[in-house]
Design a protein around this motif. Structure first.
Motif, PDB file in Angstrom:
ATOM      1  N   TYR A  67       1.074  -0.398   4.734  1.00  0.00           N
ATOM      2  CA  TYR A  67       2.504  -0.675   4.700  1.00  0.00           C
ATOM      3  C   TYR A  67       3.011  -0.751   3.261  1.00  0.00           C
ATOM      4  N   LEU A  68       2.236  -1.379   2.378  1.00  0.00           N
ATOM      5  CA  LEU A  68       2.636  -1.504   0.977  1.00  0.00           C
ATOM      6  C   LEU A  68       2.682  -0.146   0.290  1.00  0.00           C
ATOM      7  N   ARG A  69       1.761   0.733   0.639  1.00  0.00           N
ATOM      8  CA  ARG A  69       1.739   2.064   0.032  1.00  0.00           C
ATOM      9  C   ARG A  69       2.958   2.889   0.428  1.00  0.00           C
ATOM     10  N   LEU A  70       3.394   2.747   1.663  1.00  0.00           N
ATOM     11  CA  LEU A  70       4.517   3.543   2.163  1.00  0.00           C
ATOM     12  C   LEU A  70       5.864   2.851   1.975  1.00  0.00           C
ATOM     13  N   MET A  71       5.859   1.575   1.589  1.00  0.00           N
ATOM     14  CA  MET A  71       7.103   0.823   1.499  1.00  0.00           C
ATOM     15  C   MET A  71       7.927   1.264   0.292  1.00  0.00           C
ATOM     16  N   SER A  72       9.208   1.513   0.539  1.00  0.00           N
ATOM     17  CA  SER A  72      10.114   1.910  -0.533  1.00  0.00           C
ATOM     18  C   SER A  72      10.576   0.686  -1.317  1.00  0.00           C
ATOM     19  N   LEU A  73      11.149   0.938  -2.500  1.00  0.00           N
ATOM     20  CA  LEU A  73      11.678  -0.153  -3.318  1.00  0.00           C
ATOM     21  C   LEU A  73      12.812  -0.862  -2.589  1.00  0.00           C
ATOM     22  N   ARG A  74      13.644  -0.114  -1.881  1.00  0.00           N
ATOM     23  CA  ARG A  74      14.750  -0.718  -1.121  1.00  0.00           C
ATOM     24  C   ARG A  74      14.222  -1.671  -0.062  1.00  0.00           C
ATOM     25  N   LYS A  75      13.149  -1.273   0.629  1.00  0.00           N
ATOM     26  CA  LYS A  75      12.569  -2.131   1.656  1.00  0.00           C
ATOM     27  C   LYS A  75      12.007  -3.405   1.045  1.00  0.00           C
ATOM     28  N   PHE A  76      11.344  -3.276  -0.121  1.00  0.00           N
ATOM     29  CA  PHE A  76      10.797  -4.454  -0.792  1.00  0.00           C
ATOM     30  C   PHE A  76      11.911  -5.405  -1.214  1.00  0.00           C
ATOM     31  N   LEU A  77      13.025  -4.861  -1.714  1.00  0.00           N
ATOM     32  CA  LEU A  77      14.148  -5.700  -2.122  1.00  0.00           C
ATOM     33  C   LEU A  77      14.748  -6.425  -0.920  1.00  0.00           C
ATOM     34  N   PHE A  78      14.836  -5.739   0.222  1.00  0.00           N
ATOM     35  CA  PHE A  78      15.359  -6.379   1.427  1.00  0.00           C
ATOM     36  C   PHE A  78      14.443  -7.517   1.873  1.00  0.00           C
ATOM     37  N   LEU A  79      13.129  -7.310   1.821  1.00  0.00           N
ATOM     38  CA  LEU A  79      12.191  -8.371   2.196  1.00  0.00           C
ATOM     39  C   LEU A  79      12.266  -9.539   1.214  1.00  0.00           C
ATOM     40  N   SER A  80      12.474  -9.234  -0.069  1.00  0.00           N
ATOM     41  CA  SER A  80      12.608 -10.291  -1.072  1.00  0.00           C
ATOM     42  C   SER A  80      13.850 -11.128  -0.809  1.00  0.00           C
ATOM     43  N   SER A 185      17.859  -4.212   7.686  1.00  0.00           N
ATOM     44  CA  SER A 185      16.591  -3.601   7.324  1.00  0.00           C
ATOM     45  C   SER A 185      15.961  -2.870   8.499  1.00  0.00           C
ATOM     46  N   ALA A 186      16.048  -3.474   9.699  1.00  0.00           N
ATOM     47  CA  ALA A 186      15.467  -2.848  10.887  1.00  0.00           C
ATOM     48  C   ALA A 186      16.212  -1.569  11.254  1.00  0.00           C
ATOM     49  N   VAL A 187      17.543  -1.590  11.151  1.00  0.00           N
ATOM     50  CA  VAL A 187      18.342  -0.408  11.490  1.00  0.00           C
ATOM     51  C   VAL A 187      18.066   0.731  10.515  1.00  0.00           C
ATOM     52  N   LYS A 188      18.031   0.427   9.220  1.00  0.00           N
ATOM     53  CA  LYS A 188      17.788   1.463   8.224  1.00  0.00           C
ATOM     54  C   LYS A 188      16.383   2.023   8.349  1.00  0.00           C
ATOM     55  N   ALA A 189      15.414   1.165   8.658  1.00  0.00           N
ATOM     56  CA  ALA A 189      14.042   1.635   8.837  1.00  0.00           C
ATOM     57  C   ALA A 189      13.949   2.596  10.022  1.00  0.00           C
ATOM     58  N   ALA A 190      14.702   2.288  11.084  1.00  0.00           N
ATOM     59  CA  ALA A 190      14.711   3.176  12.251  1.00  0.00           C
ATOM     60  C   ALA A 190      15.377   4.506  11.928  1.00  0.00           C
ATOM     61  N   ASP A 191      16.484   4.462  11.164  1.00  0.00           N
ATOM     62  CA  ASP A 191      17.191   5.698  10.805  1.00  0.00           C
ATOM     63  C   ASP A 191      16.344   6.593   9.908  1.00  0.00           C
ATOM     64  N   LEU A 192      15.610   5.974   8.977  1.00  0.00           N
ATOM     65  CA  LEU A 192      14.790   6.738   8.042  1.00  0.00           C
ATOM     66  C   LEU A 192      13.371   6.969   8.558  1.00  0.00           C
ATOM     67  N   LYS A 193      13.099   6.477   9.767  1.00  0.00           N
ATOM     68  CA  LYS A 193      11.781   6.599  10.389  1.00  0.00           C
ATOM     69  C   LYS A 193      10.680   6.022   9.492  1.00  0.00           C
ATOM     70  N   PRO A 195       7.852   3.104   8.528  1.00  0.00           N
ATOM     71  CA  PRO A 195       6.941   2.291   9.341  1.00  0.00           C
ATOM     72  C   PRO A 195       7.444   0.864   9.475  1.00  0.00           C
ATOM     73  N   ALA A 196       7.352   0.321  10.679  1.00  0.00           N
ATOM     74  CA  ALA A 196       7.793  -1.047  10.936  1.00  0.00           C
ATOM     75  C   ALA A 196       6.605  -1.850  11.442  1.00  0.00           C
ATOM     76  N   SER A 197       6.197  -2.832  10.674  1.00  0.00           N
ATOM     77  CA  SER A 197       5.049  -3.664  11.038  1.00  0.00           C
ATOM     78  C   SER A 197       5.430  -5.123  10.921  1.00  0.00           C
ATOM     79  N   PRO A 198       5.691  -5.807  12.054  1.00  0.00           N
ATOM     80  CA  PRO A 198       6.041  -7.229  12.001  1.00  0.00           C
ATOM     81  C   PRO A 198       4.996  -8.083  11.293  1.00  0.00           C
ATOM     82  N   LEU A 199       3.705  -7.778  11.489  1.00  0.00           N
ATOM     83  CA  LEU A 199       2.646  -8.541  10.830  1.00  0.00           C
ATOM     84  C   LEU A 199       2.713  -8.385   9.316  1.00  0.00           C
ATOM     85  N   ALA A 200       2.846  -7.141   8.862  1.00  0.00           N
ATOM     86  CA  ALA A 200       2.903  -6.894   7.427  1.00  0.00           C
ATOM     87  C   ALA A 200       4.178  -7.464   6.826  1.00  0.00           C
ATOM     88  N   GLN A 201       5.299  -7.316   7.521  1.00  0.00           N
ATOM     89  CA  GLN A 201       6.557  -7.869   7.034  1.00  0.00           C
ATOM     90  C   GLN A 201       6.465  -9.380   6.871  1.00  0.00           C
TER      91      GLN A 201
END
Length: 310
Positions: A67-80, A185-193, A195-201
């Motif tokens: 998940y970390l390898r495929l995670m974009s900077l935008r996704k990391f900022l949203f999680l932060s 974050s969930a909507v954008k992840a679905a639109d951009l296809k 990976p969504a991992s509740p455990l990793a998130q």
């Protein structure tokens, strides 16, 4: 026909995940009772997050690396931002507010979370609202306010502690912001296809929140305080980390990607309802007819939201 059935089942499972998430979060009233006054707020948060991470990493080690390898900077900022709003700022504002505001007032004001989340869903996410959904939201908000004792004489909001009240409202707003950010974050992840991992998130958000808590926790003399607690307190911290944090967040991320923010706003009423039931059954605290009436309204609100489309 099969696609529509799959969509309905996915929505139903999302609602069940949200019920589990907020029910587990509601058990924090038991865990907090055994450590409040013995440990600082940020110490409790930091230790519980440490236990959460220790529980999560063995379960999702490979998944987390992937998940970390495929995670974009935008996704990391949203999680932060989610870690900042949902854990760090929420507890910080709540702690400061309780220095100036009574617990009754604080409980009443945190009941504004479902309403603020619904408002953000309309303004920020522009989610459509039906009459049935709106009625469910109103029932939930009304039920939460009744549970918190708004109608009980002597428990109304006081203008005397306006500063503390504003801090508690900031805490409720931070929780609502976390709900909204999670949905975006969930909507954008679905639109951009993506990976969504509740455990990793959950593991990433917990780690970021732990880093944020370390500095303020250091000023609470954590080592000295932790050395003075017993097995009961350590068990409470373990419960707070594994169930209230890790499992609740896993259920939350699993549910919010399947349901809208309006639905999340309605089901967030499960948290004060669960707290009230546990306080009555486990801690022996009394609940009057108004609290039980509020509980029925919360259940009605969740039924109105959850049965839509079935």
């Amino acid at each position: 026909m099969h696609i529509w059935r799959d969509v309905r089942m996915d929505g139903l499972s999302g609602k069940l995940y949200l019920i589990c998430a907020f029910s587990l979060a509601g058990t924090s009233v038991i865990a907090a009772r055994f450590v409040t006054g013995k440990l600082g707020t940020f110490t409790i948060t930091a230790v519980s997050l440490f236990f959460a991470i220790m529980f999560l990493v063995p379960l999702c080690r490979k998944q987390l690396v992937w998940y970390l390898r495929l995670m974009s900077l935008r996704k990391f900022l949203f999680l932060s931002l989610q870690a900042l709003c949902g854990i760090f700022l929420f507890r910080m504002f709540l702690l400061w507010g309780l220095h100036y505001t009574g617990s009754g007032e604080a409980g009443t004001l945190t009941g504004a979370t479902p309403a603020i989340t619904a408002l953000l869903a309309m303004i920020v996410l522009r989610e459509p609202v039906s009459g049935r959904k709106l009625a469910g939201i109103l029932c939930t908000v009304g039920g939460v306010l009744i549970i918190q004792g708004v109608l009980t004489p002597g428990k109304g909001l006081s203008l005397e502690h306006i500063g503390g009240n504003l801090l508690i409202l900031c805490a409720a707003a931070c929780e609502s912001a976390f709900n909204t950010l999670s949905r975006i974050s969930a909507v954008k992840a679905a639109d951009l296809k993506e990976p969504a991992s509740p455990l990793a998130q959950t593991a990433i958000v917990s780690a970021i929140a732990l880093i944020l808590c370390l500095i303020p926790a250091a000023f609470e003399h954590p080592l000295k305080e932790l050395a003075g607690i017993g097995m009961l307190e350590w068990t409470a911290l373990l419960w707070y980390g594994v169930f209230v944090t890790a499992l609740a967040f896993i259920c939350w991320y699993s549910g919010i990607k399947r349901c809208g923010a309006f639905t999340a706003a309605a089901f967030s009423g499960m948290m004060p309802l669960t707290s009230m039931l546990l306080a009555t059954a486990v801690l022996g605290e009394s609940a009057g007819y108004q609290q039980w009436l509020g509980g029925l309204l919360v259940i009605l609100g969740m039924f109105l939201i959850g049965s839509e489309g079935l």
